[in-house]
Design a protein around this motif. Structure first.
Motif, PDB file in Angstrom:
ATOM      1  N   PHE A 134      11.278   3.281 -18.353  1.00 35.16           N
ATOM      2  CA  PHE A 134      10.860   2.086 -17.505  1.00 35.16           C
ATOM      3  C   PHE A 134       9.896   2.393 -16.434  1.00 35.16           C
ATOM      4  O   PHE A 134       9.066   1.850 -15.927  1.00 35.16           O
ATOM      5  CB  PHE A 134      12.251   1.884 -16.888  1.00 35.16           C
ATOM      6  CG  PHE A 134      12.244   0.777 -15.716  1.00 35.16           C
ATOM      7  CD1 PHE A 134      12.386  -0.499 -16.188  1.00 35.16           C
ATOM      8  CD2 PHE A 134      12.608   1.112 -14.451  1.00 35.16           C
ATOM      9  CE1 PHE A 134      12.375  -1.491 -15.099  1.00 35.16           C
ATOM     10  CE2 PHE A 134      12.555   0.221 -13.364  1.00 35.16           C
ATOM     11  CZ  PHE A 134      12.560  -1.263 -13.923  1.00 35.16           C
ATOM     12  N   PHE A 135      10.244   3.765 -15.668  1.00 36.70           N
ATOM     13  CA  PHE A 135       9.306   4.145 -14.707  1.00 36.70           C
ATOM     14  C   PHE A 135       7.688   4.291 -15.194  1.00 36.70           C
ATOM     15  O   PHE A 135       6.945   3.758 -14.681  1.00 36.70           O
ATOM     16  CB  PHE A 135       9.797   5.370 -14.077  1.00 36.70           C
ATOM     17  CG  PHE A 135       8.979   5.912 -13.124  1.00 36.70           C
ATOM     18  CD1 PHE A 135       8.919   5.323 -11.731  1.00 36.70           C
ATOM     19  CD2 PHE A 135       8.158   7.066 -12.993  1.00 36.70           C
ATOM     20  CE1 PHE A 135       8.200   5.414 -10.712  1.00 36.70           C
ATOM     21  CE2 PHE A 135       7.317   7.514 -12.165  1.00 36.70           C
ATOM     22  CZ  PHE A 135       7.491   6.969 -10.791  1.00 36.70           C
ATOM     23  N   GLY A 136       7.612   4.953 -16.233  1.00 36.10           N
ATOM     24  CA  GLY A 136       6.199   4.994 -17.138  1.00 36.10           C
ATOM     25  C   GLY A 136       5.656   3.739 -17.274  1.00 36.10           C
ATOM     26  O   GLY A 136       4.287   3.341 -16.915  1.00 36.10           O
ATOM     27  N   GLY A 137       6.582   2.932 -17.716  1.00 40.21           N
ATOM     28  CA  GLY A 137       5.818   1.552 -18.283  1.00 40.21           C
ATOM     29  C   GLY A 137       5.579   0.759 -17.188  1.00 40.21           C
ATOM     30  O   GLY A 137       4.778   0.192 -17.047  1.00 40.21           O
ATOM     31  N   GLY A 138       6.346   0.805 -16.087  1.00 39.75           N
ATOM     32  CA  GLY A 138       5.915   0.009 -14.788  1.00 39.75           C
ATOM     33  C   GLY A 138       4.539   0.333 -14.345  1.00 39.75           C
ATOM     34  O   GLY A 138       3.833  -0.564 -13.993  1.00 39.75           O
ATOM     35  N   ILE A 139       4.156   1.759 -13.981  1.00 43.17           N
ATOM     36  CA  ILE A 139       3.210   2.417 -13.440  1.00 43.17           C
ATOM     37  C   ILE A 139       1.924   1.855 -14.463  1.00 43.17           C
ATOM     38  O   ILE A 139       1.125   1.498 -14.181  1.00 43.17           O
ATOM     39  CB  ILE A 139       3.379   3.825 -13.433  1.00 43.17           C
ATOM     40  CG1 ILE A 139       4.339   3.980 -12.189  1.00 43.17           C
ATOM     41  CG2 ILE A 139       1.878   4.363 -13.100  1.00 43.17           C
ATOM     42  CD1 ILE A 139       4.448   5.510 -12.177  1.00 43.17           C
ATOM     43  N   GLY A 140       2.227   1.912 -15.839  1.00 43.97           N
ATOM     44  CA  GLY A 140       1.187   1.749 -16.724  1.00 43.97           C
ATOM     45  C   GLY A 140       1.017   0.015 -16.785  1.00 43.97           C
ATOM     46  O   GLY A 140      -0.096  -0.388 -16.554  1.00 43.97           O
ATOM     47  N   SER A 141       1.911  -0.792 -16.747  1.00 41.20           N
ATOM     48  CA  SER A 141       1.495  -2.122 -16.311  1.00 41.20           C
ATOM     49  C   SER A 141       0.975  -2.778 -15.235  1.00 41.20           C
ATOM     50  O   SER A 141       0.118  -3.379 -15.111  1.00 41.20           O
ATOM     51  CB  SER A 141       3.000  -2.784 -16.488  1.00 41.20           C
ATOM     52  OG  SER A 141       3.616  -2.663 -17.861  1.00 41.20           O
ATOM     53  N   ILE A 142       1.203  -1.911 -14.032  1.00 38.46           N
ATOM     54  CA  ILE A 142       0.608  -2.253 -12.908  1.00 38.46           C
ATOM     55  C   ILE A 142      -1.090  -1.666 -12.871  1.00 38.46           C
ATOM     56  O   ILE A 142      -1.917  -2.650 -12.705  1.00 38.46           O
ATOM     57  CB  ILE A 142       1.258  -1.453 -11.713  1.00 38.46           C
ATOM     58  CG1 ILE A 142       2.777  -2.057 -11.357  1.00 38.46           C
ATOM     59  CG2 ILE A 142       0.407  -1.610 -10.377  1.00 38.46           C
ATOM     60  CD1 ILE A 142       3.441  -1.409 -10.453  1.00 38.46           C
ATOM     61  N   LEU A 143      -1.043  -0.735 -13.504  1.00 40.01           N
ATOM     62  CA  LEU A 143      -2.473  -0.185 -13.598  1.00 40.01           C
ATOM     63  C   LEU A 143      -3.302  -1.035 -14.525  1.00 40.01           C
ATOM     64  O   LEU A 143      -4.495  -1.641 -14.186  1.00 40.01           O
ATOM     65  CB  LEU A 143      -2.502   1.220 -14.038  1.00 40.01           C
ATOM     66  CG  LEU A 143      -2.313   2.274 -12.806  1.00 40.01           C
ATOM     67  CD1 LEU A 143      -2.075   3.856 -13.591  1.00 40.01           C
ATOM     68  CD2 LEU A 143      -3.355   2.072 -11.734  1.00 40.01           C
ATOM     69  N   ARG A 144      -2.559  -1.232 -15.769  1.00 41.69           N
ATOM     70  CA  ARG A 144      -3.385  -2.364 -16.637  1.00 41.69           C
ATOM     71  C   ARG A 144      -3.917  -3.718 -15.974  1.00 41.69           C
ATOM     72  O   ARG A 144      -4.800  -4.227 -16.118  1.00 41.69           O
ATOM     73  CB  ARG A 144      -2.533  -2.673 -17.855  1.00 41.69           C
ATOM     74  CG  ARG A 144      -3.243  -3.849 -18.782  1.00 41.69           C
ATOM     75  CD  ARG A 144      -2.177  -4.095 -19.874  1.00 41.69           C
ATOM     76  NE  ARG A 144      -1.197  -4.882 -19.407  1.00 41.69           N
ATOM     77  CZ  ARG A 144       0.148  -4.826 -19.737  1.00 41.69           C
ATOM     78  NH1 ARG A 144       0.592  -3.902 -20.601  1.00 41.69           N
ATOM     79  NH2 ARG A 144       0.928  -5.615 -19.164  1.00 41.69           N
TER      80      ARG A 144
END
Length: 123
Positions: free
Chosen positions: A8-18
């Protein structure tokens, strides 16, 4: 539960950066979605590096691998947007741009994964 939170945490950061990369770069070229292309290629490089390091004498723990590969890379890269953009190029009759973007994404993506795996062996 801890593993779900890591994804969840990794995906959230990745989604924001994308989102930030795509928003800032996709409008620079009329028939080439540079932001989506770059996040997918960078994601390919990163997943090759992360999984390579994970396999290399347990350099990364299973939880770190889950956070970075499944979470961050999964949130950072986007196949659905890639497919939608290809569809929009096709329906607008941009067959040359469609072909270039499709082939470049696949070839450069695979090359980036390979480079990431190679790079992990060098570290």
């Amino acid at each position: 539960m801890k593993q779900l939170l890591l994804v969840f945490f990794g995906g959230g950061i990745g989604s924001i950066l994308r989102y930030l990369v795509s928003k800032s770069l996709n409008n620079h070229f009329q028939h080439f979605f540079l932001g989506t292309f770059l996040v997918n290629i960078i994601g390919c490089l990163l997943i090759g590096l992360v999984l390579g390091l994970s396999l290399k004498t347990n350099y990364l723990s299973p939880n770190q691998t889950l956070l970075l590969a499944t979470g961050f890379c999964g949130g950072f890269t986007t196949f659905s947007t890639f497919a939608f953009e290809k569809h929009s190029l096709l329906t607008s009759g941009e067959l040359v741009h469609f072909s270039i973007y499709l082939i470049a994404s696949i070839v450069v993506g695979i090359a980036a994964v390979s480079f990431g795996l190679w790079l992990s062996k060098m570290l």
